[in-house]
Design an enzyme around this catalytic site. Structure first.
Site, PDB file in Angstrom:
ATOM      1  N   LYS A 141      49.465  -4.325  -3.089  1.00 47.66           N
ATOM      2  CA  LYS A 141      50.499  -4.944  -3.937  1.00 47.66           C
ATOM      3  C   LYS A 141      49.885  -5.617  -5.169  1.00 47.66           C
ATOM      4  O   LYS A 141      50.490  -5.613  -6.239  1.00 47.66           O
ATOM      5  CB  LYS A 141      51.321  -5.941  -3.116  1.00 47.66           C
ATOM      6  CG  LYS A 141      52.255  -5.278  -2.121  1.00 47.66           C
ATOM      7  CD  LYS A 141      53.432  -4.620  -2.836  1.00 47.66           C
ATOM      8  CE  LYS A 141      54.379  -3.926  -1.897  1.00 47.66           C
ATOM      9  NZ  LYS A 141      55.519  -3.293  -2.584  1.00 47.66           N
ATOM     10  N   HIS A 180      59.584  -8.472  11.260  1.00 49.00           N
ATOM     11  CA  HIS A 180      59.189  -9.810  10.840  1.00 49.00           C
ATOM     12  C   HIS A 180      59.823 -10.821  11.804  1.00 49.00           C
ATOM     13  O   HIS A 180      60.687 -10.467  12.611  1.00 49.00           O
ATOM     14  CB  HIS A 180      59.639 -10.081   9.406  1.00 49.00           C
ATOM     15  CG  HIS A 180      58.753  -9.453   8.391  1.00 49.00           C
ATOM     16  ND1 HIS A 180      59.070  -8.281   7.749  1.00 49.00           N
ATOM     17  CD2 HIS A 180      57.538  -9.824   7.915  1.00 49.00           C
ATOM     18  CE1 HIS A 180      58.092  -7.964   6.918  1.00 49.00           C
ATOM     19  NE2 HIS A 180      57.140  -8.878   7.001  1.00 49.00           N
TER      20      HIS A 180
HETATM   21  P1  GDP Z   1      54.022 -13.031   8.051  1.00 47.04           P
HETATM   22  O1  GDP Z   1      54.942 -13.946   7.304  1.00 47.04           O
HETATM   23  O2  GDP Z   1      53.390 -11.994   7.180  1.00 47.04           O
HETATM   24  O3  GDP Z   1      52.994 -13.799   8.833  1.00 47.04           O
HETATM   25  O4  GDP Z   1      54.889 -12.151   9.038  1.00 47.04           O
HETATM   26  P2  GDP Z   1      55.835 -12.387  10.304  1.00 47.04           P
HETATM   27  O5  GDP Z   1      57.239 -12.629   9.848  1.00 47.04           O
HETATM   28  O6  GDP Z   1      55.639 -11.186  11.166  1.00 47.04           O
HETATM   29  O7  GDP Z   1      55.301 -13.664  11.085  1.00 47.04           O
HETATM   30  C1  GDP Z   1      55.528 -14.971  10.666  1.00 47.04           C
HETATM   31  C2  GDP Z   1      55.131 -15.964  11.744  1.00 47.04           C
HETATM   32  O8  GDP Z   1      56.055 -15.888  12.829  1.00 47.04           O
HETATM   33  C3  GDP Z   1      53.735 -15.757  12.352  1.00 47.04           C
HETATM   34  O9  GDP Z   1      53.148 -17.032  12.542  1.00 47.04           O
HETATM   35  C4  GDP Z   1      54.067 -15.117  13.699  1.00 47.04           C
HETATM   36  O10 GDP Z   1      53.061 -15.341  14.679  1.00 47.04           O
HETATM   37  C5  GDP Z   1      55.341 -15.847  14.058  1.00 47.04           C
HETATM   38  N1  GDP Z   1      56.169 -15.193  15.088  1.00 47.04           N
HETATM   39  C6  GDP Z   1      56.668 -15.790  16.190  1.00 47.04           C
HETATM   40  N2  GDP Z   1      57.319 -14.919  16.961  1.00 47.04           N
HETATM   41  C7  GDP Z   1      57.273 -13.729  16.311  1.00 47.04           C
HETATM   42  C8  GDP Z   1      57.780 -12.436  16.628  1.00 47.04           C
HETATM   43  O11 GDP Z   1      58.412 -12.200  17.661  1.00 47.04           O
HETATM   44  N3  GDP Z   1      57.556 -11.454  15.705  1.00 47.04           N
HETATM   45  C9  GDP Z   1      56.872 -11.693  14.557  1.00 47.04           C
HETATM   46  N4  GDP Z   1      56.699 -10.684  13.690  1.00 47.04           N
HETATM   47  N5  GDP Z   1      56.349 -12.893  14.251  1.00 47.04           N
HETATM   48  C10 GDP Z   1      56.535 -13.904  15.123  1.00 47.04           C
END
Ligand code: GDP
Length: 307
Positions: A141, A180
């Site tokens: 990106k 996410h």
């Molecule tokens: P990021 O913003 O690029 O880190 O992407 P994510 O949205 O996947 O994760 C954001 C935060 O949410 C991180 O600290 C993850 O560990 C937390 N998290 C908690 N539960 C979940 C879950 O079930 N899925 C994902 N994707 N993230 C989770």
């Protein structure tokens, strides 16, 4: 952009591209072009050349990308780097070759340094190390932002980039390995509620903070910037507010109405501790988000799980 201008939305089936399509249709634009990835493989240079030669779009929204949550980014590292580099290089270069009047490139707030001072200003780009879990995506990106900037500088094109914060809304990914956090938690709490489960697993420590923007607000901002902004600064788009993952989990638990408890799985990564965007530049231009997080989550939950 005139109502009959030929506008290409790359990635129109994704969450961002489909929101931009809805916005443009609502605003009365009638000459929108789009292709599914089966019809046009944007990683394939020859196909992209033919497409631009035949269609000659006047404006381009470049929302096509390989995207995913923390786990997908960390697992498919080569694909996130290669596919995003190819898609954006092909589309940006052919937009230049075929004299596209203006292009808007969707970057992302995760391309800022991992330990950037908060709130993150546009000028913080490339001032520190990236977060490991999404470094390949971020490198791609950053290259896209730099392509736009340098095509403007060398060729006098009008290509702008934007840095949206974490997004949610219609057409999001709910597959738990790729999702996410926000859609993942809606899915998990809803599943637990209807199956009377006792626990829901939430990843990490719960302490990271994230800012969330409804994708309809993002589409509104992209439309606004396409008309009102020209320049080489990749503008932040967000709400200016963030919450911890723990607070988000409690909020979603409440909205869904799950009565059980939360199990924090510390074996899963936390990712960047915080990435709150400084949105003063876009506010100064005259744009502000409209959908507050609680209302947005309720709307998405009702639409996706209760209809
Ligand atoms: P990021 O913003 O690029 O880190 O992407 P994510 O949205 O996947 O994760 C954001 C935060 O949410 C991180 O600290 C993850 O560990 C937390 N998290 C908690 N539960 C979940 C879950 O079930 N899925 C994902 N994707 N993230 C989770």
């Amino acid at each position: 952009m005139q109502k009959d201008s030929k506008i290409y939305i790359a990635g129109h089936l994704g969450m961002v591209g489909s929101a931009i399509m809805r916005k443009l249709k609502n605003e009365g634009f009638i000459n929108l072009i789009h292709k599914s990835s089966e019809e046009l493989d944007l990683t394939n240079q020859q196909q992209v050349i033919s497409f631009f030669k035949n269609e000659k779009p006047e404006f381009v929204f470049l929302a096509a990308a390989k995207v995913g949550g923390i786990q997908a980014n960390n697992t498919y590292r080569a694909q996130f780097l290669y596919e995003n580099l190819m898609i954006q290089s092909n589309v940006i270069h052919q937009s230049y070759v075929h004299n596209v009047k203006k292009l808007l490139f969707l970057a992302s707030s995760c391309i800022y340094p991992k330990f950037a001072e908060q709130p993150i200003k546009e000028s913080d780009l490339l001032t520190g190390l990236l977060e490991y879990t999404n470094e390949p995506y971020a490198i791609a990106k950053i290259a896209g932002v730099k392509l736009c900037e340098n095509y403007n500088k060398q060729y006098g094109s009008n290509f702008i980039s934007v840095m949206p914060t974490n997004l949610y809304g219609s057409n999001d990914t709910y597959d738990l390995n790729n999702a996410h956090v926000l859609p993942a938690l809606l899915q998990k709490f809803h599943h637990a509620k209807i199956n009377n489960l006792k626990n829901v697993e939430v990843w990490g420590s719960g302490t990271p903070k994230r800012e969330f923007l409804h994708v309809n607000d993002l589409a509104d901002a992209c439309y606004f910037l396409m008309q009102n902004y020209k320049g080489n600064i990749a503008l932040n788009i967000g709400t200016g507010n963030d919450i911890s993952i723990k607070e988000l989990a409690m909020l979603i638990k409440d909205i869904v109405g799950f009565q059980g408890s939360i199990y924090w799985n510390n074996e899963k990564p936390d990712g960047t501790p915080r990435k709150l965007l400084d949105v003063s530049l876009i506010h100064n231009l005259g744009w502000k988000h409209r959908i507050e997080l609680v209302d947005g989550i309720k709307e998405v939950y009702l639409k996706k799980f209760m209809s």
